[in-house]
Enzyme design. Structure first.
Site, PDB file in Angstrom:
ATOM      1  N   ILE A 250       0.883  -1.161   0.000  1.00 50.09           N
ATOM      2  CA  ILE A 250       0.000   0.000   0.000  1.00 50.09           C
ATOM      3  C   ILE A 250       0.918   1.208   0.000  1.00 50.09           C
ATOM      4  CG2 ILE A 250      -1.778   1.263   1.241  1.00 50.09           C
ATOM      5  CD1 ILE A 250      -2.793  -1.325   2.366  1.00 50.09           C
ATOM      6  N   SER A 251       0.861   1.976  -1.066  1.00 50.88           N
ATOM      7  CA  SER A 251       1.836   3.054  -1.256  1.00 50.88           C
ATOM      8  C   SER A 251       1.769   4.081  -0.138  1.00 50.88           C
ATOM      9  CB  SER A 251       1.594   3.735  -2.600  1.00 50.88           C
ATOM     10  OG  SER A 251       1.782   2.840  -3.674  1.00 50.88           O
TER      11      SER A 251
END
Length: 384
Positions: A89-90
């Site tokens: 998840i950036s």
């Protein structure tokens, strides 16, 4: 600290850093409505200096939350394959920056490429509206996870399992956003975008861009938007191994083919991102590692295949350059460094990219200006 407190802390940290974009106030509202913990798996992974170790929500909820909300610039690793991070998840700051660059509007048809756990698609769908977002994910397990989490959030997003490089759709999109790094933009992405539409994607190892498709649909062009780093494309050749391990594999134990002294101070390689980006443009396959000792800054460079160079600080302001392999990659970097200085030390945001059906290139200041640097597909990494 519970999850609600962490969400509030993240919002405040984003605000303090100036990360909430003024032209896209909807993003702050949307992140609050769809927090990242709603799209995170119950197992995350953290690097302990030697390997990735699991952090499970069931046994260590505090550690899990710490990993997920580590900071505005910190991604949360959600999948490890072969000892390497393969999905995440950036970082919140990067997600917001890229969606701001995308400029989605209500009613836009959006293609989210590399959907992962679905958070990026969720934020885009909140803005575009029900049924307006299609998310493509090559990993069937990740795609299934994203479908479940998007449905649980009450969002109507179509999640397609497959390779985005070869995907074909009946209707064109107004906005296309990719969340994994590509050296070259697949022409299928441009064909899938309506004239005047925008394509936002991470370019190789450093930086992301926003391209606008020309009115005739035969090209796309645009500027560098940010300096984030992303996961590599799973369908592309494996990138060269970074760091000392990658350099050692290419260097081997044979003698250097060339040696010379240079008066170049290597200190800017440590933190001058304008320089690092310019070198990435001019010598895109050069992997650069730096280290400092009592003599000064040293550097080790390799191309992942056959060529290497080392810069060893002497202590009197000079360095000794050793290099070997099929090319003199150290000399290439020094030439590119001098050229960057001669151009007035441009910043990363002075560069842009143009894509056509048969070629792609980087430009400086304007799409039609010189110099230009061709973009080639990355070659597979290999030892000597």
């Amino acid at each position: 600290m519970d999850l609600e407190e962490r969400r509030t802390a993240l919002d405040g940290a984003m605000d303090a850093r100036g990360y909430w974009p003024e032209r896209s106030p909807w993003l702050r509202e949307t992140v609050a409505a769809l927090p990242r913990d709603g799209f995170a798996p119950d197992r995350l992974w953290q690097w302990n200096g030697r390997a990735y170790v699991a952090v499970d929500r069931s046994t260590d909820p505090g550690g899990w939350a710490d990993a997920l909300y580590a900071g505005v610039d910190e991604p949360a690793v959600t999948q490890v394959t072969g000892g390497l991070a393969s999905s995440s998840i950036s970082a919140p700051g990067v997600v917001v920056d890229m969606l701001d660059s995308l400029l989605p509007e209500p009613g836009h048809r959006v293609w989210d490429i590399g959907g992962g756990q679905g958070w990026n698609a969720a934020l885009a769908a909140w803005r575009a509206g029900p049924g307006r977002v299609v998310s493509t994910e090559i990993d069937p397990d990740l795609a299934g996870f994203a479908r479940r989490r998007l449905a649980a959030a009450g969002l109507q997003v179509e999640v397609v399992t497959g390779n985005a490089t070869t995907a074909v759709f009946r209707e064109r999109f107004d906005r296309v956003i990719a969340t994994y790094a590509r050296e070259r933009v697949p022409w299928t992405w441009v064909e899938a975008t309506a004239p005047g539409g925008r394509i936002v994607y991470p370019w190789g190892r450093l930086g992301h861009l926003a391209l606008t498709v020309a009115d005739d649909g035969r090209s796309a062009s645009g500027w560098v938007q940010g300096m984030a780093q992303f996961m590599a494309d799973r369908t592309a050749p494996a990138p060269p191994t970074a760091g000392w391990a990658g350099y050692s594999a290419v260097r081997g134990d044979g003698p250097a083919a060339a040696e010379r002294r240079t008066d170049r101070d290597l200190a800017p390689l440590e933190g001058d991102w304008g320089l690092r980006f310019a070198l990435r443009v001019a010598v895109p396959d050069a992997m650069i590692t730096t280290g400092r000792d009592e003599e000064g800054v040293n550097a080790w460079i390799h191309d992942g295949r056959s060529s290497w160079a080392s810069f060893s600080a002497v202590g009197d302001g000079t360095t000794v350059l050793h290099q070997g392999g099929r090319r003199r990659i150290g000399d290439e970097l020094m030439t590119a460094w001098t050229a960057w200085e001669d151009l007035g030390r441009p910043e990363p945001y002075d560069y842009g990219v143009t894509v056509t059906p048969d070629r792609q290139w980087v430009w400086l200041h304007t799409p039609d200006s010189e110099p230009r640097w061709p973009i080639h597909e990355a070659a597979a990494a290999a030892s000597r």
